[in-house]
Design a protein around this motif. Sequence first.
Motif, mmCIF file in Angstrom:
data_model
loop_
_atom_site.group_PDB
_atom_site.id
_atom_site.type_symbol
_atom_site.label_atom_id
_atom_site.label_comp_id
_atom_site.label_asym_id
_atom_site.label_seq_id
_atom_site.Cartn_x
_atom_site.Cartn_y
_atom_site.Cartn_z
ATOM 1 N N THR A 42 0.730 -1.629 0.005
ATOM 2 C CA THR A 42 -0.524 -0.407 -0.113
ATOM 3 C C THR A 42 0.589 1.565 -0.362
ATOM 4 O O THR A 42 2.140 0.804 0.583
ATOM 5 C CB THR A 42 -0.939 -0.185 1.709
ATOM 6 O OG1 THR A 42 -0.026 0.049 2.254
ATOM 7 C CG2 THR A 42 -2.123 -1.076 1.762
ATOM 8 N N ASN A 43 0.430 2.228 -0.886
ATOM 9 C CA ASN A 43 0.120 3.413 -0.332
ATOM 10 C C ASN A 43 1.520 4.307 0.815
ATOM 11 O O ASN A 43 2.742 4.174 0.977
ATOM 12 C CB ASN A 43 0.400 5.075 -1.299
ATOM 13 C CG ASN A 43 0.620 4.413 -2.266
ATOM 14 O OD1 ASN A 43 0.688 3.959 -2.891
ATOM 15 N ND2 ASN A 43 -0.558 5.904 -3.021
ATOM 16 N N PRO A 44 0.323 3.521 2.172
ATOM 17 C CA PRO A 44 1.249 4.174 3.748
ATOM 18 C C PRO A 44 2.406 3.393 3.398
ATOM 19 O O PRO A 44 3.796 3.432 4.138
ATOM 20 C CB PRO A 44 0.063 3.890 4.473
ATOM 21 C CG PRO A 44 -1.431 4.479 3.352
ATOM 22 C CD PRO A 44 -0.749 3.836 2.325
ATOM 23 N N ALA A 45 2.164 1.886 3.795
ATOM 24 C CA ALA A 45 3.730 0.414 3.645
ATOM 25 C C ALA A 45 4.739 1.078 3.063
ATOM 26 O O ALA A 45 5.917 1.183 3.591
ATOM 27 C CB ALA A 45 2.639 -0.627 4.051
ATOM 28 N N ILE A 46 4.436 1.521 1.930
ATOM 29 C CA ILE A 46 5.908 1.806 0.736
ATOM 30 C C ILE A 46 6.631 3.491 1.292
ATOM 31 O O ILE A 46 7.857 3.388 1.710
ATOM 32 C CB ILE A 46 5.162 2.155 -0.591
ATOM 33 C CG1 ILE A 46 4.747 0.661 -1.306
ATOM 34 C CG2 ILE A 46 6.567 3.144 -1.505
ATOM 35 C CD1 ILE A 46 3.864 1.305 -2.968
ATOM 36 N N ALA A 47 5.587 4.172 2.144
ATOM 37 C CA ALA A 47 5.663 5.724 2.380
ATOM 38 C C ALA A 47 6.779 4.898 4.075
ATOM 39 O O ALA A 47 8.095 5.601 4.108
ATOM 40 C CB ALA A 47 4.795 6.856 3.591
#
Length: 146
Positions: free
Chosen positions: A82-87
């Motif tokens: 997910t984008n938050p996990a990538i961040a």
Amino acid sequence: MGPFADESDNAIDVARRVLGSDAFAAVEAQGSRLRPEHNEVQRLALGTLTIDTPQDKPITSRWDELTPAERQVAILATAGWTNPAIAVRRGKSARTIDSQMAAILQKLGITSREDIIDHIPKDIIEQVRTETIRRPQRNTRKPQPH
């Protein structure tokens, strides 16, 4: 068994995206012909048995237009992060990742992160498989009512 089934479904989805629908169907058919009584499944997993796979279709890609950071984000997104996990993984803000994802989609000329797989060069596709394994598990528990 639910989490195991969920992860199996995720693995199948990634394999289908990596190989493409036609190649996945062909390889799935080959796999169904393996003979467990001859330990063919184990031998294939251990690399002592090979099966022929369909030729990959040539793909025109704009992968080289991505920056190195965008390429890494694209690999993680393709692996189901997910984008938050990538961040968190990259030590960047969620807004930075959102911007990079928008740039990736625009540069590759696609509208969905699921289509990124069609642009990843074959020589780095193993990174997608590795990141799929490393992907944090999504919290599937529903919050308890108070």
